[in-house]
Design a protein around this motif. Structure first.
Motif, PDB file in Angstrom:
ATOM      1  N   THR A 129      21.845   9.229  -5.636  1.00  0.00           N
ATOM      2  CA  THR A 129      20.409   9.419  -5.807  1.00  0.00           C
ATOM      3  C   THR A 129      19.880   8.495  -6.904  1.00  0.00           C
ATOM      4  O   THR A 129      18.839   7.847  -6.731  1.00  0.00           O
ATOM      5  N   VAL A 130      20.595   8.405  -8.004  1.00  0.00           N
ATOM      6  CA  VAL A 130      20.205   7.494  -9.092  1.00  0.00           C
ATOM      7  C   VAL A 130      20.260   6.053  -8.587  1.00  0.00           C
ATOM      8  O   VAL A 130      19.343   5.262  -8.826  1.00  0.00           O
ATOM      9  N   GLY A 131      21.319   5.702  -7.883  1.00  0.00           N
ATOM     10  CA  GLY A 131      21.436   4.359  -7.312  1.00  0.00           C
ATOM     11  C   GLY A 131      20.296   4.025  -6.377  1.00  0.00           C
ATOM     12  O   GLY A 131      19.747   2.916  -6.415  1.00  0.00           O
ATOM     13  N   TYR A 132      19.916   4.973  -5.536  1.00  0.00           N
ATOM     14  CA  TYR A 132      18.783   4.770  -4.636  1.00  0.00           C
ATOM     15  C   TYR A 132      17.521   4.446  -5.436  1.00  0.00           C
ATOM     16  O   TYR A 132      16.808   3.487  -5.130  1.00  0.00           O
ATOM     17  N   LEU A 133      17.226   5.253  -6.447  1.00  0.00           N
ATOM     18  CA  LEU A 133      16.008   5.043  -7.232  1.00  0.00           C
ATOM     19  C   LEU A 133      16.004   3.680  -7.929  1.00  0.00           C
ATOM     20  O   LEU A 133      14.993   2.983  -7.936  1.00  0.00           O
ATOM     21  N   LEU A 134      17.132   3.285  -8.499  1.00  0.00           N
ATOM     22  CA  LEU A 134      17.192   2.042  -9.271  1.00  0.00           C
ATOM     23  C   LEU A 134      17.302   0.789  -8.409  1.00  0.00           C
ATOM     24  O   LEU A 134      16.885  -0.284  -8.831  1.00  0.00           O
ATOM     25  N   GLU A 135      17.860   0.925  -7.210  1.00  0.00           N
ATOM     26  CA  GLU A 135      18.161  -0.269  -6.417  1.00  0.00           C
ATOM     27  C   GLU A 135      17.396  -0.384  -5.096  1.00  0.00           C
ATOM     28  O   GLU A 135      17.141  -1.500  -4.643  1.00  0.00           O
ATOM     29  N   GLU A 136      17.051   0.734  -4.471  1.00  0.00           N
ATOM     30  CA  GLU A 136      16.476   0.679  -3.129  1.00  0.00           C
ATOM     31  C   GLU A 136      15.049   1.196  -3.018  1.00  0.00           C
ATOM     32  O   GLU A 136      14.344   0.846  -2.074  1.00  0.00           O
ATOM     33  N   SER A 137      14.638   2.049  -3.910  1.00  0.00           N
ATOM     34  CA  SER A 137      13.341   2.713  -3.776  1.00  0.00           C
ATOM     35  C   SER A 137      12.185   1.728  -3.889  1.00  0.00           C
ATOM     36  O   SER A 137      12.345   0.608  -4.366  1.00  0.00           O
ATOM     37  N   HIS A 138      11.007   2.160  -3.473  1.00  0.00           N
ATOM     38  CA  HIS A 138       9.837   1.300  -3.622  1.00  0.00           C
ATOM     39  C   HIS A 138       9.490   1.089  -5.092  1.00  0.00           C
ATOM     40  O   HIS A 138       8.860   0.097  -5.434  1.00  0.00           O
ATOM     41  N   PHE A 139       9.955   1.970  -5.979  1.00  0.00           N
ATOM     42  CA  PHE A 139       9.749   1.758  -7.419  1.00  0.00           C
ATOM     43  C   PHE A 139      10.551   0.549  -7.892  1.00  0.00           C
ATOM     44  O   PHE A 139      10.074  -0.247  -8.695  1.00  0.00           O
ATOM     45  N   ALA A 140      11.773   0.412  -7.381  1.00  0.00           N
ATOM     46  CA  ALA A 140      12.619  -0.731  -7.743  1.00  0.00           C
ATOM     47  C   ALA A 140      11.976  -2.034  -7.279  1.00  0.00           C
ATOM     48  O   ALA A 140      11.911  -3.016  -8.029  1.00  0.00           O
ATOM     49  N   GLN A 141      11.483  -2.070  -6.048  1.00  0.00           N
ATOM     50  CA  GLN A 141      10.839  -3.275  -5.527  1.00  0.00           C
ATOM     51  C   GLN A 141       9.560  -3.583  -6.287  1.00  0.00           C
ATOM     52  O   GLN A 141       9.265  -4.742  -6.590  1.00  0.00           O
ATOM     53  N   HIS A 142       8.795  -2.569  -6.614  1.00  0.00           N
ATOM     54  CA  HIS A 142       7.560  -2.744  -7.372  1.00  0.00           C
ATOM     55  C   HIS A 142       7.849  -3.388  -8.728  1.00  0.00           C
ATOM     56  O   HIS A 142       7.132  -4.282  -9.167  1.00  0.00           O
ATOM     57  N   TYR A 143       8.926  -2.945  -9.376  1.00  0.00           N
ATOM     58  CA  TYR A 143       9.302  -3.494 -10.684  1.00  0.00           C
ATOM     59  C   TYR A 143       9.689  -4.970 -10.557  1.00  0.00           C
ATOM     60  O   TYR A 143       9.278  -5.797 -11.367  1.00  0.00           O
ATOM     61  N   ILE A 144      10.439  -5.309  -9.524  1.00  0.00           N
ATOM     62  CA  ILE A 144      10.829  -6.703  -9.293  1.00  0.00           C
ATOM     63  C   ILE A 144       9.588  -7.556  -9.029  1.00  0.00           C
ATOM     64  O   ILE A 144       9.444  -8.644  -9.579  1.00  0.00           O
ATOM     65  N   ASP A 145       8.677  -7.043  -8.205  1.00  0.00           N
ATOM     66  CA  ASP A 145       7.439  -7.773  -7.915  1.00  0.00           C
ATOM     67  C   ASP A 145       6.633  -8.017  -9.192  1.00  0.00           C
ATOM     68  O   ASP A 145       6.047  -9.071  -9.379  1.00  0.00           O
ATOM     69  N   ALA A 146       6.601  -7.042 -10.070  1.00  0.00           N
ATOM     70  CA  ALA A 146       5.805  -7.150 -11.295  1.00  0.00           C
ATOM     71  C   ALA A 146       6.445  -8.082 -12.317  1.00  0.00           C
ATOM     72  O   ALA A 146       5.762  -8.863 -12.968  1.00  0.00           O
ATOM     73  N   THR A 147       7.762  -8.000 -12.467  1.00  0.00           N
ATOM     74  CA  THR A 147       8.421  -8.745 -13.542  1.00  0.00           C
ATOM     75  C   THR A 147       8.878 -10.133 -13.130  1.00  0.00           C
ATOM     76  O   THR A 147       8.664 -11.093 -13.863  1.00  0.00           O
ATOM     77  N   GLN A 148       9.462 -10.266 -11.957  1.00  0.00           N
ATOM     78  CA  GLN A 148       9.978 -11.562 -11.536  1.00  0.00           C
ATOM     79  C   GLN A 148       8.949 -12.395 -10.790  1.00  0.00           C
ATOM     80  O   GLN A 148       8.896 -13.603 -10.945  1.00  0.00           O
ATOM     81  N   HIS A 149       8.145 -11.752  -9.978  1.00  0.00           N
ATOM     82  CA  HIS A 149       7.185 -12.481  -9.154  1.00  0.00           C
ATOM     83  C   HIS A 149       5.771 -12.452  -9.720  1.00  0.00           C
ATOM     84  O   HIS A 149       4.860 -13.045  -9.148  1.00  0.00           O
ATOM     85  N   LYS A 150       5.585 -11.739 -10.821  1.00  0.00           N
ATOM     86  CA  LYS A 150       4.296 -11.660 -11.534  1.00  0.00           C
ATOM     87  C   LYS A 150       3.133 -11.295 -10.603  1.00  0.00           C
ATOM     88  O   LYS A 150       2.032 -11.802 -10.741  1.00  0.00           O
ATOM     89  N   LYS A 151       3.393 -10.399  -9.648  1.00  0.00           N
ATOM     90  CA  LYS A 151       2.359  -9.996  -8.697  1.00  0.00           C
ATOM     91  C   LYS A 151       1.322  -9.065  -9.296  1.00  0.00           C
ATOM     92  O   LYS A 151       0.198  -9.010  -8.848  1.00  0.00           O
ATOM     93  N   HIS A 152       1.712  -8.277 -10.291  1.00  0.00           N
ATOM     94  CA  HIS A 152       0.790  -7.340 -10.922  1.00  0.00           C
ATOM     95  C   HIS A 152       1.344  -6.966 -12.293  1.00  0.00           C
ATOM     96  O   HIS A 152       2.528  -7.071 -12.544  1.00  0.00           O
ATOM     97  N   PRO A 153       0.488  -6.524 -13.200  1.00  0.00           N
ATOM     98  CA  PRO A 153       0.907  -6.286 -14.582  1.00  0.00           C
ATOM     99  C   PRO A 153       1.457  -4.883 -14.883  1.00  0.00           C
ATOM    100  O   PRO A 153       2.111  -4.690 -15.896  1.00  0.00           O
ATOM    101  N   LEU A 154       1.175  -3.921 -14.055  1.00  0.00           N
ATOM    102  CA  LEU A 154       1.572  -2.547 -14.357  1.00  0.00           C
ATOM    103  C   LEU A 154       2.810  -2.156 -13.562  1.00  0.00           C
ATOM    104  O   LEU A 154       2.918  -2.462 -12.379  1.00  0.00           O
ATOM    105  N   VAL A 155       3.733  -1.473 -14.215  1.00  0.00           N
ATOM    106  CA  VAL A 155       4.982  -1.143 -13.550  1.00  0.00           C
ATOM    107  C   VAL A 155       5.390   0.303 -13.805  1.00  0.00           C
ATOM    108  O   VAL A 155       4.933   0.935 -14.752  1.00  0.00           O
ATOM    109  N   VAL A 156       6.253   0.779 -12.929  1.00  0.00           N
ATOM    110  CA  VAL A 156       6.988   2.010 -13.157  1.00  0.00           C
ATOM    111  C   VAL A 156       8.426   1.552 -13.345  1.00  0.00           C
ATOM    112  O   VAL A 156       9.078   1.114 -12.396  1.00  0.00           O
TER     113      VAL A 156
END
Length: 169
Positions: free
Chosen positions: A54-81
């Motif tokens: 469950t922890v692995g899912y949240l950190l690696e697969e969830s939409h929260f994980a993708q959102h964080y990658i989009d925000a930090t690596q791709h600079k798509k938006h400034p706010l993250v979870v």
């Protein structure tokens, strides 16, 4: 904290399988993060569970994980979870059901409890472990993301809330 092995709705501690219950568990996990984000928006959220998948899912697969990658690596938006956890490669032992008799076998359990107890806020589910962490953190910034019996206490979608804030700019 997300107690996914709590015996409700066909889930039994002794024959639990993340894959067997993945749809239900990922729904609970998403709601748990939403509830934590609702308590303290734009903060880093420490996730813990009685199941390392469950922890692995949240950190690696969830939409929260993708959102964080989009925000930090791709600079798509400034706010993250931002979700973090301790090393989750080893499953947490359950104090009441474990065959382990050595104190070291419970180190992960105490690490999670210690970290959650030092938090500003705690979102917890069913069972007493998360409630203990909530009491340790002071009990003033607390919510239950699941009610006794396993029903969800539905929280707003954190990523949609973030997107609304971005759109207002």
């Amino acid at each position: 904290h997300l107690r996914v092995k709590y015996p409700v709705k066909g889930i039994k501690e002794n024959d639990f399988s993340f894959q067997k219950h993945k749809s239900q568990i990922t729904s609970w996990a998403t709601n748990a993060v939403n509830c934590a984000a609702e308590l303290h928006p734009n903060s880093t959220i420490y996730v813990s569970s009685d199941n390392n998948d469950t922890v692995g899912y949240l950190l690696e697969e969830s939409h929260f994980a993708q959102h964080y990658i989009d925000a930090t690596q791709h600079k798509k938006h400034p706010l993250v979870v931002k979700l973090v956890a301790r090393d989750y490669s080893t499953e947490n032992e359950h104090v009441a059901f474990s065959q382990t008799t050595e104190v070291d076998g419970f180190m992960n359990v105490f690490e999670d409890l210690f970290i959650m107890g030092l938090g500003k806020c705690v979102a917890h589910g069913v069972g007493g472990y998360g409630r203990l962490a909530a009491a340790l953190c002071g009990g003033e910034c607390v919510t239950a993301h699941r009610k006794h019996g396993g029903n969800l206490n539905v929280c707003s979608d954190a990523l949609k809330d973030i997107q609304r804030k971005i759109d207002k700019r």
